[in-house]
Design a protein around this motif. Sequence first.
Motif, short mmCIF file in Angstrom:
data_model
loop_
_atom_site.label_atom_id
_atom_site.label_comp_id
_atom_site.label_asym_id
_atom_site.label_seq_id
_atom_site.Cartn_x
_atom_site.Cartn_y
_atom_site.Cartn_z
N GLN A 20 40.90 45.52 41.21
CA GLN A 20 40.76 44.83 42.47
C GLN A 20 39.44 44.04 42.49
N ASP A 37 41.84 40.03 46.40
CA ASP A 37 42.65 38.92 45.90
C ASP A 37 43.42 39.42 44.69
N THR A 38 44.72 39.60 44.85
CA THR A 38 45.55 40.17 43.77
C THR A 38 46.22 39.08 42.95
N SER A 39 45.84 37.83 43.13
CA SER A 39 46.47 36.75 42.38
C SER A 39 46.11 36.79 40.91
N TYR A 40 45.10 37.61 40.54
CA TYR A 40 44.71 37.70 39.14
C TYR A 40 45.68 38.57 38.34
N TRP A 41 46.55 39.28 39.03
CA TRP A 41 47.48 40.19 38.35
C TRP A 41 48.85 39.54 38.15
N GLN A 42 49.43 39.78 36.99
CA GLN A 42 50.83 39.47 36.73
C GLN A 42 51.48 40.76 36.22
N TYR A 79 45.92 41.39 33.81
CA TYR A 79 44.88 40.91 34.71
C TYR A 79 44.07 39.84 33.99
N LYS A 81 40.96 36.86 34.80
CA LYS A 81 40.03 36.21 35.71
C LYS A 81 38.89 35.63 34.90
N SER A 312 56.40 39.26 38.09
CA SER A 312 55.60 38.30 38.82
C SER A 312 54.87 37.35 37.87
N ARG A 314 53.96 34.20 35.87
CA ARG A 314 54.11 32.80 36.20
C ARG A 314 54.81 32.05 35.07
#
Length: 316
Positions: A20, A37-42, A79, A81, A312, A314
Amino acid sequence: MKTFLCVLIFWGSLSPLLAQDSTVVTNFKDTVSVKPDTSYWQRSFSGGVNFNQASFSNWTGGGVNSVALGAVVAARALYTKANWSWDNTADLQLGFVTQNGLTRKAADQIMLNSVAGYKISPKIDWFGSATFSSFFATGYRYSGLATGQSSFKVSNFLAPGQLTLAWGVAYKPSDWFALRLSPFAPRFTFLSDQGVRFSENAAGIPVRNPNAIAYGVAPGKSIRTEWLAFQLQASLIRNLSENVNINARYLMYANYKTLDAIDHRIDLILTAKVNRYLSTTFGVIALFDKDFIDVWQLQQTLAIGLVYNVSSFRKK
C-alpha cells in the motif's frame, strides 16, 4: 527449521510495506488519512475444480468404479511503481482418485515465488527473490513393494520442502516474460518427516532406513543448506488468445561444489476456456534432481472442469 520460520516472518513483514501507498496529511489539529492508491497493483486469479466419475454394473467388458477430484490454482499479483516492482505468483495443484475403495494422490504441488526488483534500464532489473516448493499431502509408492505391502510412504508436507533465496540481474522486456540470473542463490532443503527415509535392497524393494540420505538431507538432520550456488529462472505468463492462457517456468540450479549434478525443473500449465464456467487444463512438471533420483521425474495432468478467472492486468 528456525531459519525457515525466520525467512517466512521476514517475507510476510514486507507485505504491508509494499502492498500500500498511504499518506497522512497533518493540518495542526486535524489529521486526515488519504486512501491508498491501489492502481500500482495488477492481479490475476485462475482456479478450477475437476471431477470425473465412472461406475459399472454387470458390464461384460470389465471396468473399475472410480471417482477423481482435483483442483488447480494459478494466482499472480504484480506491483509496479516508478523503478520498483514486486511480482508474486502461486501455482497450486491437488488431486485424488478413488478406485475400489482405495484413494491415491493423483496430483500435488505447492510452488510460491516472490521477486522484488529495481529497474536500472528499460529492460534490466536488479532483483532479489524467494522460491518455495513442497507438497500438500503424504505421497506413497505402490509398485515394487515387499510381499504384503500395498503402499510405502516416500514424501510428505515439507518432506521435502525447498526454499531458495536469490540475488542477481533480470532481463524483463515485458510484464509477461522475465529471465533472471543469480550468481548467489542459497537453498534450504527441509525434511520435517524422518519417516520418509528409505533405501532399496538388492531386489530393488524399498525398506525403511533411518540412516539413509533423503532428498539430500543427511541422517539425523532436518535441513540441508547449500550456500554457494548459481540459479537461472525463466518465466512466461501470457494470454495466447482471449480463451487460452499459458503459464510456463524453467529453473536451473547449480551448486558450485557439484557442477556434475545440476538441477532442472520445468513447469507448464496451459488453460483453454470452453465457456464462462468450463475449461480444459493441461499441466506438466518435469524435474531432474540427483538428490531425489538419478532420472527425470514427470507429472502430467489433463482435466476438464469448472473454472473461475479474474484479472486486472492492463491490456497493452
